[in-house]
Design a protein around this motif. Structure first.
Motif, mmCIF file in Angstrom:
data_model
loop_
_atom_site.group_PDB
_atom_site.id
_atom_site.type_symbol
_atom_site.label_atom_id
_atom_site.label_comp_id
_atom_site.label_asym_id
_atom_site.label_seq_id
_atom_site.Cartn_x
_atom_site.Cartn_y
_atom_site.Cartn_z
ATOM 1 N N LYS A 84 4.725 9.720 -8.570
ATOM 2 C CA LYS A 84 5.320 8.555 -9.202
ATOM 3 C C LYS A 84 5.620 7.539 -8.111
ATOM 4 C CE LYS A 84 9.112 7.080 -12.259
ATOM 5 N NZ LYS A 84 10.238 7.554 -13.120
ATOM 6 N N ILE A 85 5.087 6.333 -8.274
ATOM 7 C CA ILE A 85 5.209 5.278 -7.274
ATOM 8 C C ILE A 85 5.932 4.091 -7.912
ATOM 9 C CG2 ILE A 85 3.924 3.845 -5.625
ATOM 10 C CD1 ILE A 85 3.439 6.826 -5.240
ATOM 11 N N ASP A 86 6.814 3.431 -7.147
ATOM 12 C CA ASP A 86 7.464 2.243 -7.697
ATOM 13 C C ASP A 86 6.626 0.997 -7.417
ATOM 14 O OD1 ASP A 86 8.086 1.230 -5.093
ATOM 15 O OD2 ASP A 86 9.992 2.296 -5.084
ATOM 16 N N SER A 87 7.038 -0.121 -7.957
ATOM 17 C CA SER A 87 6.238 -1.349 -7.877
ATOM 18 C C SER A 87 6.145 -1.918 -6.469
ATOM 19 C CB SER A 87 6.808 -2.410 -8.820
ATOM 20 O OG SER A 87 8.152 -2.713 -8.478
ATOM 21 N N LEU A 88 6.983 -1.414 -5.547
ATOM 22 C CA LEU A 88 6.929 -1.846 -4.144
ATOM 23 C C LEU A 88 6.221 -0.815 -3.272
ATOM 24 C CD1 LEU A 88 10.508 -3.392 -3.755
ATOM 25 C CD2 LEU A 88 8.344 -4.562 -4.248
ATOM 26 N N ASP B 83 6.301 1.379 -18.814
ATOM 27 C CA ASP B 83 6.985 0.135 -19.118
ATOM 28 C C ASP B 83 8.227 -0.100 -18.266
ATOM 29 O OD1 ASP B 83 8.571 2.087 -20.227
ATOM 30 O OD2 ASP B 83 8.638 1.225 -22.237
ATOM 31 N N THR B 84 8.469 0.773 -17.271
ATOM 32 C CA THR B 84 9.568 0.558 -16.328
ATOM 33 C C THR B 84 9.062 0.050 -14.983
ATOM 34 O OG1 THR B 84 9.559 2.817 -15.411
ATOM 35 C CG2 THR B 84 10.831 2.441 -17.427
ATOM 36 N N GLY B 85 7.757 -0.197 -14.883
ATOM 37 C CA GLY B 85 7.194 -0.698 -13.641
ATOM 38 C C GLY B 85 6.762 0.371 -12.671
ATOM 39 N N HIS B 86 6.670 1.622 -13.115
ATOM 40 C CA HIS B 86 6.259 2.714 -12.239
ATOM 41 C C HIS B 86 4.790 3.073 -12.461
ATOM 42 C CE1 HIS B 86 10.695 3.255 -12.108
ATOM 43 N NE2 HIS B 86 10.431 3.564 -10.851
ATOM 44 N N ILE B 87 4.209 3.647 -11.413
ATOM 45 C CA ILE B 87 2.797 3.999 -11.394
ATOM 46 C C ILE B 87 2.677 5.510 -11.197
ATOM 47 C CG2 ILE B 87 0.575 3.625 -10.247
ATOM 48 C CD1 ILE B 87 3.346 1.227 -9.443
ATOM 49 N N TYR B 88 1.803 6.146 -11.967
ATOM 50 C CA TYR B 88 1.556 7.584 -11.843
ATOM 51 C C TYR B 88 0.095 7.790 -11.466
ATOM 52 C CZ TYR B 88 5.934 7.705 -14.418
ATOM 53 O OH TYR B 88 7.233 7.506 -14.814
ATOM 54 N N VAL B 89 -0.129 8.627 -10.443
ATOM 55 C CA VAL B 89 -1.495 8.847 -9.974
ATOM 56 C C VAL B 89 -1.581 10.230 -9.345
ATOM 57 C CG1 VAL B 89 -1.169 7.903 -7.641
ATOM 58 C CG2 VAL B 89 -3.415 7.702 -8.772
ATOM 59 N N GLY B 90 -2.750 10.844 -9.425
ATOM 60 C CA GLY B 90 -2.952 12.166 -8.857
ATOM 61 C C GLY B 90 -3.686 12.107 -7.535
ATOM 62 N N THR B 91 -3.517 13.159 -6.733
ATOM 63 C CA THR B 91 -4.270 13.295 -5.487
ATOM 64 C C THR B 91 -4.941 14.661 -5.459
ATOM 65 O OG1 THR B 91 -2.245 14.064 -4.353
ATOM 66 C CG2 THR B 91 -2.850 11.741 -4.099
ATOM 67 N N ILE B 92 -6.113 14.697 -4.805
ATOM 68 C CA ILE B 92 -6.777 15.974 -4.597
ATOM 69 C C ILE B 92 -6.233 16.576 -3.305
ATOM 70 C CG2 ILE B 92 -8.796 15.130 -5.835
ATOM 71 C CD1 ILE B 92 -10.274 14.940 -3.215
ATOM 72 N N ALA B 93 -6.719 17.737 -2.926
ATOM 73 C CA ALA B 93 -6.159 18.438 -1.779
ATOM 74 C C ALA B 93 -6.623 17.828 -0.462
ATOM 75 C CB ALA B 93 -6.567 19.906 -1.834
ATOM 76 N N ASN B 94 -5.740 17.884 0.535
ATOM 77 C CA ASN B 94 -6.148 17.568 1.899
ATOM 78 C C ASN B 94 -7.074 18.659 2.417
ATOM 79 O OD1 ASN B 94 -4.857 15.086 2.845
ATOM 80 N ND2 ASN B 94 -2.925 16.140 2.416
ATOM 81 N N THR C 292 0.848 -1.194 0.000
ATOM 82 C CA THR C 292 0.000 0.000 0.000
ATOM 83 C C THR C 292 0.879 1.238 0.000
ATOM 84 O OG1 THR C 292 -1.724 -1.153 1.246
ATOM 85 C CG2 THR C 292 -1.811 1.250 1.213
ATOM 86 N N ALA C 293 0.608 2.151 -0.924
ATOM 87 C CA ALA C 293 1.316 3.426 -0.975
ATOM 88 C C ALA C 293 0.404 4.528 -0.459
ATOM 89 C CB ALA C 293 1.744 3.740 -2.403
ATOM 90 N N THR C 294 0.980 5.453 0.306
ATOM 91 C CA THR C 294 0.247 6.632 0.778
ATOM 92 C C THR C 294 1.061 7.850 0.376
ATOM 93 O OG1 THR C 294 -0.530 5.335 2.677
ATOM 94 C CG2 THR C 294 -0.880 7.717 2.762
ATOM 95 N N VAL D 104 8.455 7.785 -5.451
ATOM 96 C CA VAL D 104 9.688 8.231 -6.105
ATOM 97 C C VAL D 104 9.762 9.748 -6.108
ATOM 98 C CG1 VAL D 104 11.046 8.161 -8.243
ATOM 99 C CG2 VAL D 104 9.704 6.160 -7.530
ATOM 100 N N TRP D 105 8.690 10.403 -6.503
ATOM 101 C CA TRP D 105 8.600 11.854 -6.432
ATOM 102 C C TRP D 105 7.146 12.288 -6.427
ATOM 103 C CZ3 TRP D 105 5.839 13.074 -10.645
ATOM 104 C CH2 TRP D 105 6.112 12.495 -11.883
ATOM 105 N N SER D 106 6.929 13.537 -6.003
ATOM 106 C CA SER D 106 5.602 14.149 -6.032
ATOM 107 C C SER D 106 5.732 15.518 -6.693
ATOM 108 C CB SER D 106 5.025 14.303 -4.619
ATOM 109 O OG SER D 106 4.808 13.044 -4.023
ATOM 110 N N TYR D 107 4.862 15.771 -7.677
ATOM 111 C CA TYR D 107 4.884 17.029 -8.410
ATOM 112 C C TYR D 107 3.665 17.844 -7.990
ATOM 113 C CZ TYR D 107 5.062 20.293 -12.352
ATOM 114 O OH TYR D 107 5.129 21.430 -13.122
#
Length: 325
Positions: free
Chosen positions: A145-149, A124-135, A108-110, A153-156
């Motif tokens: 950017k989230i890795d497979s584990l 194709d490198t095994g990374h996941i990209y997803v957006g979040t709304i505001a707290n 689980t990623a938070t 990796v980073w937040s923009y």
């Protein structure tokens, strides 16, 4: 609490309530404009054009639930599938869940604790990209950017919430929209695989829907639809993927919805019919946009209520399906 279900074969399908509208269109060849994961369903609507098309016929002969996995929060995000069969889906509790093909939780990623409405896109490198709304109490959102584990990796950061689902081009650049529900400002953001900005474009209204990529060469244009809440009009536009500059004067498609809730994403299948550029469902109409970027080629008006909250899907024979609320 929500529960993720698996039906055989491994493919995510949308269930629609209301009226299903079917159109028959022609089909010709097209090219790929992305480095998506080599899986059956690596992003929202399955591909960069948003066809919503599956390579499978669906569960046969009768759907059977193979497993159900309890997940926290509400699930508004759509699942995406990695090349190893791992299923990724976001939740309003701020978690991105990675679920194994047998239904067990892989990790689980938070990313930042903010709710996730966005659907993940897998490269194709095994990374996941997803957006979040505001707290609560904050105005900004973010693309992660989230890795497979499940490591971040980073937040923009983006100036406003990200309800939109990202799309990835052939160079690995990520494109996503932002904007507050009912707000007077929004944006489109292009981010490198390393998390740096290529460009950010400010819009006069929220981009809640998800950008698509036009697959017909030589364009690779970023296709967007949003509500210009300043001028009260629904907008179709195509952006240069390198600069973010509009390739046409933004094309008005009728009055903007009250509250700026245009969530139906464009279908960038320019090969469906000669003379068409892409397809948009908005304001109770289906619009086909001309190749000359300057006009609406055709407008089909639906009976009854609008169809702005549902995205289209196209079958392999060129049949276009639209669920009308």
């Amino acid at each position: 609490m929500n529960i993720a279900f698996l039906l055989r074969p491994k493919r995510v399908y949308s269930l629609f309530l209301g009226i299903l509208i079917i159109l028959l269109l022609g089909v010709t060849a097209r090219l790929s404009w992305s480095v998506l994961a080599a899986s059956d369903w690596p992003m929202f609507r399955g591909d960069v054009e948003h066809t919503g098309q599956s390579a499978f016929a669906g569960p046969q002969p009768v759907p059977v639930i193979l497993w159900g996995t309890p997940l926290g929060g509400q699930i508004i995000s759509s699942p995406s599938i990695a090349s190893d069969g791992t299923i990724y889906v976001g939740s309003t509790n701020g978690n991105l869940y990675a679920v194994n093909p047998d239904g067990s939780i892989k990790c689980t990623a938070t990313p930042n604790g903010a709710p996730i409405w966005s659907s993940p896109a897998l490269d194709d490198t095994g990374h996941i990209y997803v957006g979040t709304i505001a707290n609560i109490g904050a105005a900004n959102g973010a693309l992660h950017k989230i890795d497979s584990l499940c490591g971040t990796v980073w937040s923009y950061p983006t100036p406003s919430p990200v309800f939109s689902s990202p799309v990835i081009d052939a160079s690995g650049n990520i494109f996503v929209g932002s904007g507050e529900l009912g707000g007077l400002v929004g944006g489109v953001h292009s981010v490198t695989p390393a998390g740096a900005s290529n460009w950010d474009v400010v819009l006069p209204g929220p981009l809640i829907s998800s950008p698509a990529i036009d697959p017909i060469p030589p364009t690779g244009a970023i296709v967007i639809t949003y509500n210009d809440m300043v001028n009260g009009v629904t907008i179709y536009d195509e952006l240069d993927p390198t600069t973010g500059v509009s390739r046409l004067a933004p094309l008005g498609l009728g009055p903007a919805l009250t509250g700026g809730l245009l969530t139906s994403s464009p279908l960038a299948r320019t090969d469906l019919d000669p003379g068409r550029r892409s397809w948009v469902a908005a304001n109770g109409n289906l619009y086909s946009i001309a190749y000359d970027f300057a006009s609406v080629v055709n407008r089909l008006t639906f009976s009854g209520a609008g169809s702005d909250t549902n995205s289209m899907a196209v079958g392999p024979s060129g049949v276009l399906y639209i669920a009308q609320a």
